[in-house]
Design a protein around this motif. Structure first.
Motif, mmCIF file in Angstrom:
data_model
loop_
_atom_site.group_PDB
_atom_site.id
_atom_site.type_symbol
_atom_site.label_atom_id
_atom_site.label_comp_id
_atom_site.label_asym_id
_atom_site.label_seq_id
_atom_site.Cartn_x
_atom_site.Cartn_y
_atom_site.Cartn_z
ATOM 1 N N VAL A 52 0.779 -1.169 0.106
ATOM 2 C CA VAL A 52 0.168 0.154 0.135
ATOM 3 C C VAL A 52 0.764 1.136 -0.007
ATOM 4 C CG1 VAL A 52 -1.875 -1.151 1.020
ATOM 5 C CG2 VAL A 52 -0.109 0.228 2.477
ATOM 6 N N SER A 53 0.161 2.472 -0.104
ATOM 7 C CA SER A 53 0.982 3.480 -0.141
ATOM 8 C C SER A 53 1.529 4.292 0.875
ATOM 9 C CB SER A 53 -0.044 4.624 -0.966
ATOM 10 O OG SER A 53 -1.018 4.949 -0.220
ATOM 11 N N LEU A 80 13.262 -0.820 9.286
ATOM 12 C CA LEU A 80 14.119 -0.444 8.505
ATOM 13 C C LEU A 80 13.536 -0.042 6.989
ATOM 14 C CD1 LEU A 80 17.615 -1.872 9.474
ATOM 15 C CD2 LEU A 80 16.660 0.295 9.864
ATOM 16 N N TRP A 81 12.941 -1.090 6.783
ATOM 17 C CA TRP A 81 12.450 -0.993 5.107
ATOM 18 C C TRP A 81 10.959 -0.392 5.091
ATOM 19 C CZ3 TRP A 81 7.606 -3.015 5.515
ATOM 20 C CH2 TRP A 81 7.401 -3.995 6.361
ATOM 21 N N GLY A 82 10.336 0.029 6.171
ATOM 22 C CA GLY A 82 9.133 0.577 6.269
ATOM 23 C C GLY A 82 8.030 0.375 7.032
ATOM 24 N N TYR A 83 6.828 0.018 7.011
ATOM 25 C CA TYR A 83 5.848 -0.204 8.058
ATOM 26 C C TYR A 83 4.790 -1.403 7.538
ATOM 27 C CZ TYR A 83 2.275 1.587 11.239
ATOM 28 O OH TYR A 83 1.062 1.813 12.367
ATOM 29 N N GLY A 84 4.636 -2.088 8.759
ATOM 30 C CA GLY A 84 3.769 -3.325 8.025
ATOM 31 C C GLY A 84 3.424 -4.111 9.363
ATOM 32 N N ALA A 101 6.716 3.492 2.535
ATOM 33 C CA ALA A 101 6.479 4.866 3.087
ATOM 34 C C ALA A 101 6.838 5.054 4.471
ATOM 35 C CB ALA A 101 5.454 5.428 2.420
ATOM 36 N N LYS A 102 7.617 6.063 4.880
ATOM 37 C CA LYS A 102 7.702 6.320 6.552
ATOM 38 C C LYS A 102 6.607 7.035 6.841
ATOM 39 C CE LYS A 102 11.584 3.708 6.429
ATOM 40 N NZ LYS A 102 12.604 4.136 7.011
ATOM 41 N N LYS A 103 6.219 8.147 5.982
ATOM 42 C CA LYS A 103 4.891 9.067 6.353
ATOM 43 C C LYS A 103 3.756 9.090 5.666
ATOM 44 C CE LYS A 103 8.464 12.161 8.448
ATOM 45 N NZ LYS A 103 9.074 13.405 8.311
ATOM 46 N N ASP A 104 2.737 9.496 6.100
ATOM 47 C CA ASP A 104 1.513 9.457 5.492
ATOM 48 C C ASP A 104 1.479 10.626 4.513
ATOM 49 O OD1 ASP A 104 0.191 7.332 6.513
ATOM 50 O OD2 ASP A 104 -0.662 8.357 8.357
ATOM 51 N N THR A 109 -6.925 5.120 3.187
ATOM 52 C CA THR A 109 -7.787 4.442 2.330
ATOM 53 C C THR A 109 -7.846 3.058 2.501
ATOM 54 O OG1 THR A 109 -6.303 3.931 0.488
ATOM 55 C CG2 THR A 109 -7.047 6.118 0.534
ATOM 56 N N ARG A 110 -8.661 2.557 1.894
ATOM 57 C CA ARG A 110 -8.660 0.994 1.927
ATOM 58 C C ARG A 110 -8.041 0.303 0.617
ATOM 59 N NH1 ARG A 110 -12.689 -1.474 4.465
ATOM 60 N NH2 ARG A 110 -11.411 -3.404 4.019
ATOM 61 N N GLU A 111 -7.316 1.050 -0.046
ATOM 62 C CA GLU A 111 -6.800 0.567 -1.463
ATOM 63 C C GLU A 111 -5.524 0.033 -1.391
ATOM 64 O OE1 GLU A 111 -7.128 4.062 -4.207
ATOM 65 O OE2 GLU A 111 -9.366 3.757 -4.041
ATOM 66 N N PHE A 112 -5.111 -0.996 -2.060
ATOM 67 C CA PHE A 112 -3.883 -1.442 -1.933
ATOM 68 C C PHE A 112 -3.327 -1.383 -3.561
ATOM 69 C CE2 PHE A 112 -6.491 -5.164 -2.905
ATOM 70 C CZ PHE A 112 -5.870 -5.606 -4.018
ATOM 71 N N ASP A 113 -1.932 -1.096 -3.709
ATOM 72 C CA ASP A 113 -1.297 -0.846 -5.204
ATOM 73 C C ASP A 113 -0.903 -2.323 -5.611
ATOM 74 O OD1 ASP A 113 -1.328 1.696 -4.555
ATOM 75 O OD2 ASP A 113 0.697 1.807 -3.546
#
Length: 208
Positions: A52-53, A80-84, A101-104, A109-113
């Motif tokens: 996701v974004s 280290l790689w992000g958030y999950g 991504a580290k920040k909003d 949303t409820r969408e995934f890339d």
């Protein structure tokens, strides 16, 4: 170029599973469900990831999954790689929701890339060769540890990872036996890969 047209999860109760996946992730044509009572224990050898974004969207999807009945395997956290975070659906399938991504940068949303199917394999190099021989194109490769194939026209990207490393990433023991409870559908025909993951011709897969 060969690609995954759809993936089918074999579940004990397709109606309940459909309700979960619609409520939790809003999944449609990317995922199909089929009734099965095939014996399976422990780690089934694969995980599904939703990329996701931004962090708030990770929270949104993980919270929705937990509210719909999923179990938390790895609480959402920074790395280290992000958030999950990682959850296990009521049917037993393991899902990771993550962002680099580290920040909003906007509202949640409820969408995934992207949806990625990671197969835990005994020999990444051998399995890579097997899939290349069947028409899949390598997008990224990190030696004998990880391989990612191009998605092509399909909605799901395929990747290979060492089985024990994948289990560790999911937060579960690597031991498991019986059915994978997973069938892949594509234009490469019907076959079974070196680790027992079954493919069938796209035209043979049932409707969602």
């Amino acid at each position: 170029m060969t690609s995954i047209e759809s993936i089918t999860l074999e579940v004990a109760d397709p109606t309940a599973a459909d309700r979960f996946y619609t409520t939790a992730f809003g999944l449609g044509t990317q995922l199909r469900l089929r009734a099965s009572e095939a014996p399976t224990t422990g780690f089934r050898g694969f995980t599904l990831s939703l990329t996701v974004s931004q962090p708030s969207t990770v929270n949104s999807l993980v919270d929705a999954a937990l509210d719909a009945g999923a179990t938390s395997l790895k609480p959402v956290s920074k790395s280290l790689w992000g958030y999950g975070g990682v959850v296990q659906a009521p049917d037993g399938t393991i899902w990771k929701v993550a962002t680099s991504a580290k920040k909003d940068t906007g509202p949640a949303t409820r969408e995934f890339d992207e949806m990625v199917l990671l197969l835990g394999v005994a020999d990444v190099t051998a399995s890579k060769r097997f899939y290349v021989d069947r028409g899949l194109a390598v997008a990224r490769s990190f030696g004998s540890k990880y391989v990612e194939f191009a998605a092509g026209s399909g909605p799901v990207k395929l990747a290979l990872y060492k089985r024990r490393a994948l289990a560790k990433d999911a937060g579960v023991p690597a031991d498991g036996s019986g059915s994978h409870r997973l069938v892949l559908s594509g234009d490469a025909g019907a076959f079974t890969d070196p680790d027992g993951f079954a493919w069938e011709a796209a035209s043979l897969t049932g409707t969602p």
